[in-house]
Motif scaffolding. Sequence first.
Motif, PDB file in Angstrom:
ATOM      1  N   SER A 113     -10.607  65.876 -56.904  1.00 45.53           N
ATOM      2  CA  SER A 113      -9.258  66.767 -56.842  1.00 45.53           C
ATOM      3  C   SER A 113      -8.811  66.883 -55.599  1.00 45.53           C
ATOM      4  O   SER A 113      -9.674  66.962 -54.631  1.00 45.53           O
ATOM      5  CB  SER A 113      -9.381  68.140 -57.756  1.00 45.53           C
ATOM      6  OG  SER A 113     -10.373  68.867 -57.124  1.00 45.53           O
TER       7      SER A 113
ATOM      8  N   ARG B 121     -14.944  65.443 -67.467  1.00 44.81           N
ATOM      9  CA  ARG B 121     -15.525  66.176 -66.270  1.00 44.81           C
ATOM     10  C   ARG B 121     -14.295  65.729 -65.203  1.00 44.81           C
ATOM     11  O   ARG B 121     -13.786  64.595 -65.313  1.00 44.81           O
ATOM     12  CB  ARG B 121     -16.710  65.810 -65.754  1.00 44.81           C
ATOM     13  CG  ARG B 121     -17.128  64.592 -65.594  1.00 44.81           C
ATOM     14  CD  ARG B 121     -18.505  64.464 -65.046  1.00 44.81           C
ATOM     15  NE  ARG B 121     -18.928  62.785 -64.856  1.00 44.81           N
ATOM     16  CZ  ARG B 121     -18.821  62.626 -63.509  1.00 44.81           C
ATOM     17  NH1 ARG B 121     -18.875  63.469 -62.489  1.00 44.81           N
ATOM     18  NH2 ARG B 121     -19.201  61.283 -63.313  1.00 44.81           N
ATOM     19  N   THR B 122     -14.247  66.633 -63.887  1.00 48.54           N
ATOM     20  CA  THR B 122     -13.397  66.081 -63.326  1.00 48.54           C
ATOM     21  C   THR B 122     -14.079  65.504 -61.887  1.00 48.54           C
ATOM     22  O   THR B 122     -15.338  66.113 -61.600  1.00 48.54           O
ATOM     23  CB  THR B 122     -12.666  67.310 -62.382  1.00 48.54           C
ATOM     24  OG1 THR B 122     -11.929  67.923 -63.655  1.00 48.54           O
ATOM     25  CG2 THR B 122     -11.848  67.050 -61.465  1.00 48.54           C
TER      26      THR B 122
ATOM     27  N   ILE C  60      -9.986  62.557 -63.762  1.00 48.69           N
ATOM     28  CA  ILE C  60     -10.516  63.066 -64.850  1.00 48.69           C
ATOM     29  C   ILE C  60     -11.290  61.805 -65.600  1.00 48.69           C
ATOM     30  O   ILE C  60     -10.718  60.637 -65.866  1.00 48.69           O
ATOM     31  CB  ILE C  60      -9.800  63.811 -65.709  1.00 48.69           C
ATOM     32  CG1 ILE C  60      -9.168  65.040 -64.838  1.00 48.69           C
ATOM     33  CG2 ILE C  60     -10.430  64.233 -67.108  1.00 48.69           C
ATOM     34  CD1 ILE C  60      -7.883  65.635 -65.654  1.00 48.69           C
TER      35      ILE C  60
ATOM     36  N   GLN D  12      -6.006  65.368 -60.158  1.00 50.35           N
ATOM     37  CA  GLN D  12      -7.273  65.372 -60.412  1.00 50.35           C
ATOM     38  C   GLN D  12      -7.645  63.920 -60.865  1.00 50.35           C
ATOM     39  O   GLN D  12      -6.747  63.319 -61.532  1.00 50.35           O
ATOM     40  CB  GLN D  12      -7.503  66.327 -61.369  1.00 50.35           C
ATOM     41  CG  GLN D  12      -7.538  67.841 -61.091  1.00 50.35           C
ATOM     42  CD  GLN D  12      -8.000  68.621 -62.347  1.00 50.35           C
ATOM     43  OE1 GLN D  12      -7.600  67.991 -63.460  1.00 50.35           O
ATOM     44  NE2 GLN D  12      -8.468  69.837 -61.990  1.00 50.35           N
TER      45      GLN D  12
END
Length: 120
Positions: free
Chosen positions: A53, A49-50, A43, A41
């Motif tokens: 991914s 928040r991501t 981040i 991911q």
Amino acid sequence: MASPKEILQRRAQRVRRQVKAVANGRLRLSVHRSNMNIYVQIIDDLHSRTVASASTLDKELRSSLKGGANVEAATAVGKLIAERAKAAGVKDVVFDRGAYIYHGRIKALADAAREGGLSF
């Protein structure tokens, strides 16, 4: 005496603390490895928040891979996360290997992400 799980968690926290200290506002490329798959991911810790991914469970990769727990799969995931990062406008990240040693699948993923255009 600490259990093996606690030891891994402490190592991951130690690595993550060092990574965040040198990040200087860059996003974090976090890797998780299991016996069957590998997940990654990007981040944004400032906004929690991501951004992007990828994993060996993605439909794009699942059909083309023999298994999700080998260097070939990690390389494919590294290339995929680099493409998705470009699409999200991310170029510079810091690499968070978690509790995992930088060799094998983790190294293959990092090298593929670098070849795909991410810089860390």
